[in-house]
Design a protein around this motif. Structure first.
Motif, PDB file in Angstrom:
ATOM      1  N   ARG A   1     -27.258  98.356  50.031  1.00  0.00           N
ATOM      2  CA  ARG A   1     -27.714  99.738  49.963  1.00  0.00           C
ATOM      3  C   ARG A   1     -28.504  99.901  48.824  1.00  0.00           C
ATOM      4  O   ARG A   1     -29.359 100.917  48.536  1.00  0.00           O
ATOM      5  N   ALA A   2     -28.191  99.214  47.603  1.00  0.00           N
ATOM      6  CA  ALA A   2     -28.882  99.546  46.330  1.00  0.00           C
ATOM      7  C   ALA A   2     -30.039  98.993  46.509  1.00  0.00           C
ATOM      8  O   ALA A   2     -30.754  99.222  45.515  1.00  0.00           O
ATOM      9  N   ARG A   3     -30.305  98.181  47.196  1.00  0.00           N
ATOM     10  CA  ARG A   3     -31.938  97.363  47.546  1.00  0.00           C
ATOM     11  C   ARG A   3     -32.871  98.320  48.398  1.00  0.00           C
ATOM     12  O   ARG A   3     -33.886  97.953  48.557  1.00  0.00           O
ATOM     13  N   VAL A   4     -32.363  99.457  49.069  1.00  0.00           N
ATOM     14  CA  VAL A   4     -33.169 100.183  49.879  1.00  0.00           C
ATOM     15  C   VAL A   4     -34.260 100.628  49.215  1.00  0.00           C
ATOM     16  O   VAL A   4     -35.423 100.711  49.802  1.00  0.00           O
ATOM     17  N   GLY A   5     -34.269 101.068  47.957  1.00  0.00           N
ATOM     18  CA  GLY A   5     -35.277 101.654  47.166  1.00  0.00           C
ATOM     19  C   GLY A   5     -36.506 100.396  46.841  1.00  0.00           C
ATOM     20  O   GLY A   5     -37.658 101.023  46.403  1.00  0.00           O
ATOM     21  N   GLU A   6     -36.339  99.273  47.050  1.00  0.00           N
ATOM     22  CA  GLU A   6     -37.214  98.196  46.726  1.00  0.00           C
ATOM     23  C   GLU A   6     -38.438  98.332  47.770  1.00  0.00           C
ATOM     24  O   GLU A   6     -39.472  97.852  47.173  1.00  0.00           O
ATOM     25  N   CYS A   7     -38.377  98.798  48.779  1.00  0.00           N
ATOM     26  CA  CYS A   7     -39.362  98.873  49.602  1.00  0.00           C
ATOM     27  C   CYS A   7     -39.488 100.116  50.489  1.00  0.00           C
ATOM     28  O   CYS A   7     -38.655 100.165  51.499  1.00  0.00           O
ATOM     29  N   PRO A   8     -40.014 101.373  49.937  1.00  0.00           N
ATOM     30  CA  PRO A   8     -40.259 102.474  50.864  1.00  0.00           C
ATOM     31  C   PRO A   8     -40.909 102.395  52.262  1.00  0.00           C
ATOM     32  O   PRO A   8     -40.493 103.210  53.009  1.00  0.00           O
ATOM     33  N   ASP A   9     -41.848 101.392  52.373  1.00  0.00           N
ATOM     34  CA  ASP A   9     -42.370 101.166  53.619  1.00  0.00           C
ATOM     35  C   ASP A   9     -42.659  99.792  53.856  1.00  0.00           C
ATOM     36  O   ASP A   9     -43.582  99.163  53.180  1.00  0.00           O
ATOM     37  N   PRO A  10     -42.108  99.247  54.908  1.00  0.00           N
ATOM     38  CA  PRO A  10     -42.440  97.917  55.070  1.00  0.00           C
ATOM     39  C   PRO A  10     -43.779  97.412  55.629  1.00  0.00           C
ATOM     40  O   PRO A  10     -44.241  96.356  55.357  1.00  0.00           O
TER      41      PRO A  10
END
Length: 217
Positions: free
Chosen positions: A53-62
């Motif tokens: 869940r800490a990696r969610v912010g890596e890619c706001p829009d795929p």
């Protein structure tokens, strides 16, 4: 009534894990689901992995990786079972994104086998499985469907049965585990008295170990 998380938990865990192992891009990009959708997916199916869940912010829009990806996602959604719109929306996005990878679809989704992929598709996209009644390889089938929708002729033969590329489009059936098992020992139809064993060993040695240019003492 809330649907059971099994076997969805197993399938989503496999798909997330293989996407998380992709060092080339952020998790949301590798998975095709990002932002709030990815956060809800992880909370629902992988609550034991807070580091993901800490990696969610890596890619706001795929975004789409290929021009046909939105069309493939729409095809999947058109064939969904309607068990849970959000879950099947995530699945459609993940399958459409992972279909861009180079291996068999079940491998690119991190599943155990093609049979496991078939089980997941029958559970969530039964109309798609009904259309693929000849059991074409799934990526080939997806693109065949998209080309037919666009009225584009891609096959060089009038039917699959007579096509020289049949093996490229259809999987060989998975072997039956029972057929792979060692055959049972078959008893010899001839009696083998123990007192003959030394003679048997002697003649086996004569015919299998001693060359014609040598003698045996």
């Amino acid at each position: 009534m809330t649907p059971s998380l099994e076997p969805d938990r197993r399938w989503f865990a496999a798909m997330v894990e293989i996407a998380a192992a992709d060092s080339r891009r952020p998790l949301g990009h590798a998975l095709g689901v990002a932002g709030g959708d990815l956060e809800r997916l992880l909370s629902r199916f992988l609550p034991q992995r807070p580091e993901l869940r800490a990696r969610v912010g890596e890619c706001p829009d795929p975004g789409p990786e290929a021009l046909e990806e939105p069309d493939l996602r729409a095809l999947l959604l058109e064939c969904r079972a309607g068990r849970c719109d959000e879950v099947e929306g995530w699945l459609a996005a993940i399958i459409a994104r992972r279909s861009q990878e180079a291996n068999h679809l079940w491998q690119d989704l991190g599943l155990a086998s093609r049979s496991e992929l078939g089980l997941m598709l029958r559970h969530h996209f039964p109309e798609l499985v009904r259309r693929n009644h000849r059991d074409m390889k799934w990526k080939k089938f997806f693109y065949r469907q998209l080309c037919q929708q666009a009225e584009i002729l891609i096959c060089k033969s009038p039917s699959c049965a007579v096509c020289s590329d049949h093996a490229q489009c259809f999987e060989a059936p998975e072997p039956d585990a029972a057929l792979l098992a060692a055959p049972p020992a078959v008893a010899s139809p001839f009696d083998q008295p123990p007192e003959l064993e030394p003679d048997v060993r002697f003649w086996v040695r004569v015919y299998s170990e001693v060359p014609t240019t040598a003698g045996l003492i």
